[in-house]
Scaffold this active site. Structure first.
Site, PDB file in Angstrom:
ATOM      1  N   PHE A 144       1.739   5.934   7.170  1.00  0.00           N
ATOM      2  CA  PHE A 144       1.696   5.797   5.716  1.00  0.00           C
ATOM      3  C   PHE A 144       2.778   4.823   5.266  1.00  0.00           C
ATOM      4  CE2 PHE A 144       3.098   7.053   1.426  1.00  0.00           C
ATOM      5  CZ  PHE A 144       1.899   6.940   0.739  1.00  0.00           C
ATOM      6  N   GLY A 145       2.356   3.806   4.498  1.00  0.00           N
ATOM      7  CA  GLY A 145       3.278   2.823   3.941  1.00  0.00           C
ATOM      8  C   GLY A 145       3.288   2.893   2.428  1.00  0.00           C
ATOM      9  N   TYR A 146       4.461   2.760   1.840  1.00  0.00           N
ATOM     10  CA  TYR A 146       4.616   2.854   0.385  1.00  0.00           C
ATOM     11  C   TYR A 146       5.399   1.692  -0.195  1.00  0.00           C
ATOM     12  CZ  TYR A 146       8.985   4.787   2.144  1.00  0.00           C
ATOM     13  OH  TYR A 146      10.158   4.976   2.832  1.00  0.00           O
ATOM     14  N   GLY A 147       5.925   0.815   0.656  1.00  0.00           N
ATOM     15  CA  GLY A 147       6.679  -0.365   0.231  1.00  0.00           C
ATOM     16  C   GLY A 147       6.147  -1.570   0.979  1.00  0.00           C
ATOM     17  N   SER A 148       7.047  -2.296   1.630  1.00  0.00           N
ATOM     18  CA  SER A 148       6.640  -3.530   2.311  1.00  0.00           C
ATOM     19  C   SER A 148       5.653  -3.295   3.447  1.00  0.00           C
ATOM     20  CB  SER A 148       7.863  -4.291   2.826  1.00  0.00           C
ATOM     21  OG  SER A 148       8.565  -3.528   3.780  1.00  0.00           O
TER      22      SER A 148
ATOM     23  N   GLU B 154      12.395   0.484  10.836  1.00  0.00           N
ATOM     24  CA  GLU B 154      12.749   1.443   9.787  1.00  0.00           C
ATOM     25  C   GLU B 154      14.035   2.227  10.061  1.00  0.00           C
ATOM     26  OE1 GLU B 154      11.119   1.397   6.972  1.00  0.00           O
ATOM     27  OE2 GLU B 154       9.582   0.029   7.726  1.00  0.00           O
TER      28      GLU B 154
END
Length: 178
Positions: free
Chosen positions: A7-11, A84
């Site tokens: 799950f990605g929420y930014g870049s 990350e």
């Protein structure tokens, strides 16, 4: 080896950097997107840290889920950890997400560690905008990160009022200084 989800929420939404089999909009419950991490590598320096996104407890967050082939598991996880976990301000978690097609899947994601020295929650809008406007790091200007994220969210029909306000404030500050 089974496929898995990230799950990605930014870049990660617009620059995942890893191979995937499927990409879907998704919602993660129990966390919200927030400019709450001081960045002294990618979007700032030790002398002039920038701000990047983290997941903070509470609410929900719309983003993107990527299905990664099981055969790619080890290299993708290695890549994500290198990307990350540079300073360990994020904690790796596997959390349920709701995909736009109605499925629920467990997805790997990275949440902010509120006990880490780089965590900086509850910044006033003007202070956040000032930091974003003036910072730059290994991956470029902090403002590019915020504007790209806002643009990609809007392209997917996702509104993030606080992030949009920070971007608009930075743009206004730049215009006023010109």
């Amino acid at each position: 080896m089974d496929d898995f989800w990230v799950f990605g929420y930014g870049s990660l939404m617009w620059n995942p950097g890893f191979p995937f089999q499927e990409r879907q909009q998704a919602r993660l419950y129990g966390y919200r997107r927030s400019l709450c991490i001081r960045s002294n590598v990618y979007r700032g320096t030790d002398e002039n840290p920038g701000l990047v996104l983290g997941l903070e407890r509470g609410g929900s967050c719309q983003g993107v889920a990527f299905r990664v082939a099981g055969a790619d598991r080890e290299p993708v996880i290695e890549y994500l950890r290198e990307r990350e976990l540079v300073s360990h301000v994020y904690k790796e978690r596997v959390i349920a997400v709701g995909l736009v097609d109605g499925r629920r899947e467990m997805a790997m994601t990275y949440v902010a560690d509120p006990d880490h020295e780089q965590y900086i929650g509850d910044l006033p809008l003007t202070e956040a905008a000032h930091i974003v406007r003036n910072a730059s790091g290994r991956s470029g200007p902090n403002v590019d990160y915020v504007v790209n994220t806002v643009q990609h969210l809007q392209d997917m029909g996702i509104r993030d009022a606080l992030l949009e306000q920070v971007a608009a404030t930075v743009v206004a500050q730049v215009a006023a200084a010109s």
